[in-house]
Design a protein around this motif. Structure first.
Motif, short mmCIF file in Angstrom:
data_model
loop_
_atom_site.label_atom_id
_atom_site.label_comp_id
_atom_site.label_asym_id
_atom_site.label_seq_id
_atom_site.Cartn_x
_atom_site.Cartn_y
_atom_site.Cartn_z
N ALA A 176 0.25 3.13 -1.77
CA ALA A 176 1.23 4.20 -1.51
C ALA A 176 0.80 5.03 -0.31
O ALA A 176 1.63 5.40 0.53
CB ALA A 176 1.40 5.08 -2.74
N PHE A 177 -0.51 5.32 -0.19
CA PHE A 177 -1.00 6.09 0.96
C PHE A 177 -0.89 5.26 2.23
O PHE A 177 -0.60 5.76 3.30
CB PHE A 177 -2.42 6.56 0.73
N ARG A 178 -1.13 3.97 2.10
CA ARG A 178 -1.01 3.07 3.25
C ARG A 178 0.44 3.05 3.74
O ARG A 178 0.70 3.14 4.94
CB ARG A 178 -1.47 1.68 2.82
N LEU A 179 1.38 2.97 2.81
CA LEU A 179 2.80 3.00 3.17
C LEU A 179 3.15 4.32 3.86
O LEU A 179 3.81 4.33 4.90
CB LEU A 179 3.68 2.82 1.92
N PHE A 180 2.67 5.43 3.32
CA PHE A 180 2.93 6.74 3.92
C PHE A 180 2.36 6.80 5.34
O PHE A 180 3.01 7.28 6.26
CB PHE A 180 2.36 7.86 3.06
N ALA A 181 1.14 6.32 5.51
CA ALA A 181 0.51 6.36 6.83
C ALA A 181 1.29 5.51 7.83
O ALA A 181 1.50 5.91 8.98
CB ALA A 181 -0.94 5.88 6.74
N ASP A 182 1.75 4.35 7.40
CA ASP A 182 2.54 3.49 8.29
C ASP A 182 3.86 4.15 8.64
O ASP A 182 4.29 4.13 9.80
CB ASP A 182 2.80 2.13 7.63
N LEU A 183 4.52 4.74 7.67
CA LEU A 183 5.79 5.41 7.93
C LEU A 183 5.61 6.60 8.86
O LEU A 183 6.43 6.84 9.75
CB LEU A 183 6.45 5.87 6.62
N ARG A 184 4.54 7.35 8.64
CA ARG A 184 4.27 8.50 9.50
C ARG A 184 4.07 8.06 10.95
O ARG A 184 4.57 8.67 11.89
CB ARG A 184 3.04 9.24 9.00
N GLN A 185 3.35 6.96 11.15
CA GLN A 185 3.14 6.44 12.50
C GLN A 185 4.46 6.00 13.12
O GLN A 185 4.72 6.22 14.29
CB GLN A 185 2.15 5.27 12.45
N TRP A 186 5.32 5.37 12.33
CA TRP A 186 6.60 4.88 12.84
C TRP A 186 7.53 6.04 13.17
O TRP A 186 8.24 6.00 14.17
CB TRP A 186 7.25 3.97 11.79
N LEU A 187 7.50 7.08 12.36
CA LEU A 187 8.40 8.22 12.58
C LEU A 187 7.88 9.21 13.61
O LEU A 187 8.66 10.03 14.09
CB LEU A 187 8.64 8.93 11.25
N ALA A 188 6.62 9.15 13.97
CA ALA A 188 6.03 10.13 14.90
C ALA A 188 6.82 10.21 16.23
O ALA A 188 7.18 11.31 16.65
CB ALA A 188 4.57 9.82 15.16
N PRO A 189 7.16 9.08 16.87
CA PRO A 189 7.91 9.20 18.12
C PRO A 189 9.32 9.77 17.91
O PRO A 189 9.85 10.47 18.76
CB PRO A 189 8.00 7.78 18.66
N VAL A 190 9.90 9.49 16.77
CA VAL A 190 11.25 9.97 16.47
C VAL A 190 11.25 11.46 16.21
O VAL A 190 12.15 12.19 16.66
CB VAL A 190 11.84 9.22 15.24
N LEU A 191 10.23 11.95 15.49
CA LEU A 191 10.18 13.35 15.10
C LEU A 191 9.70 14.27 16.22
O LEU A 191 9.93 15.46 16.18
CB LEU A 191 9.30 13.51 13.87
N SER A 192 9.01 13.72 17.22
CA SER A 192 8.47 14.60 18.27
C SER A 192 9.45 14.76 19.42
O SER A 192 10.47 14.27 19.51
CB SER A 192 7.17 14.05 18.80
#
Length: 192
Positions: A176-192
């Protein structure tokens, strides 16, 4: 459908709206579902737990089918508004025949084979409905490819990046933490 109905008097605007819809849906769904397919083990174990590992093989073709389904669904309202319901009906009837044949054959092999047959069926359906739209719209396959290229380019960047990030995470990290970390990395360019 209502927008396409009102746009019958302006075919150029209708074509533009259709291509813009394809571009928007592609930009959202191709990267999201492509990354889900690339990281199927992480998604399944992260969301459902290790007891669902058997679903990993099913997620890949089903995730790849979803953008095709969405793109196909954009063609139906345009055909209806253009009084070309019969063209969509023909595409759906052919798809139904392909479905019966493929599911019949795949079901005797394995559930994994059924999931891959589903992907093929969605691809056939997408091509047939899109072909019906193109036949009466003045658009060509090159226009469709240009409309989906943005989503494909985002996947080409985010997919490998996510795979690299996932590979760099410690193997002992909870799914679950691995999934969260991957999603956070994927969303970082979108959210910034």
């Amino acid at each position: 459908f209502p927008a396409y109905s009102r746009g019958q008097a302006d075919p150029a605007r209708t074509r533009q709206a259709y291509l813009a819809s394809i571009a928007f849906v592609s930009l959202l769904l191709i990267p999201a579902y492509g990354c889900a397919a690339l990281l199927a083990p992480v998604v399944v174990k992260g969301l459902l737990g290790r007891g669902w590992e058997g679903a990993i093989d099913l997620l890949v073709p089903l995730a790849l089918a979803m953008p095709l389904h969405a793109l196909m669904a954009l063609g139906g309202p345009l055909l209806w508004a253009s009084n070309r319901v019969r063209d969509e009906g023909r595409a759906q009837a052919i798809t139904a025949m392909v479905c019966i044949i493929l599911f019949g054959a795949a079901a005797s092999v394995s559930m994994r084979c059924v999931a891959w047959a589903e992907l093929v069926i969605y691809a056939v359906r997408c091509v047939l409905v899109t072909r019906a739209v193109l036949a009466g719209s003045g658009l060509g396959w090159a226009d469709i490819l240009r409309a989906v290229r943005g989503g494909a380019m985002v996947l080409a960047v985010t997919g490998p990046l996510l795979v690299l990030v996932d590979g760099a995470l410690p193997t002992a990290m909870a799914d679950a933490f691995r999934l969260f970390a991957d999603l956070r990395q994927w969303l970082a360019p979108v959210l910034s």
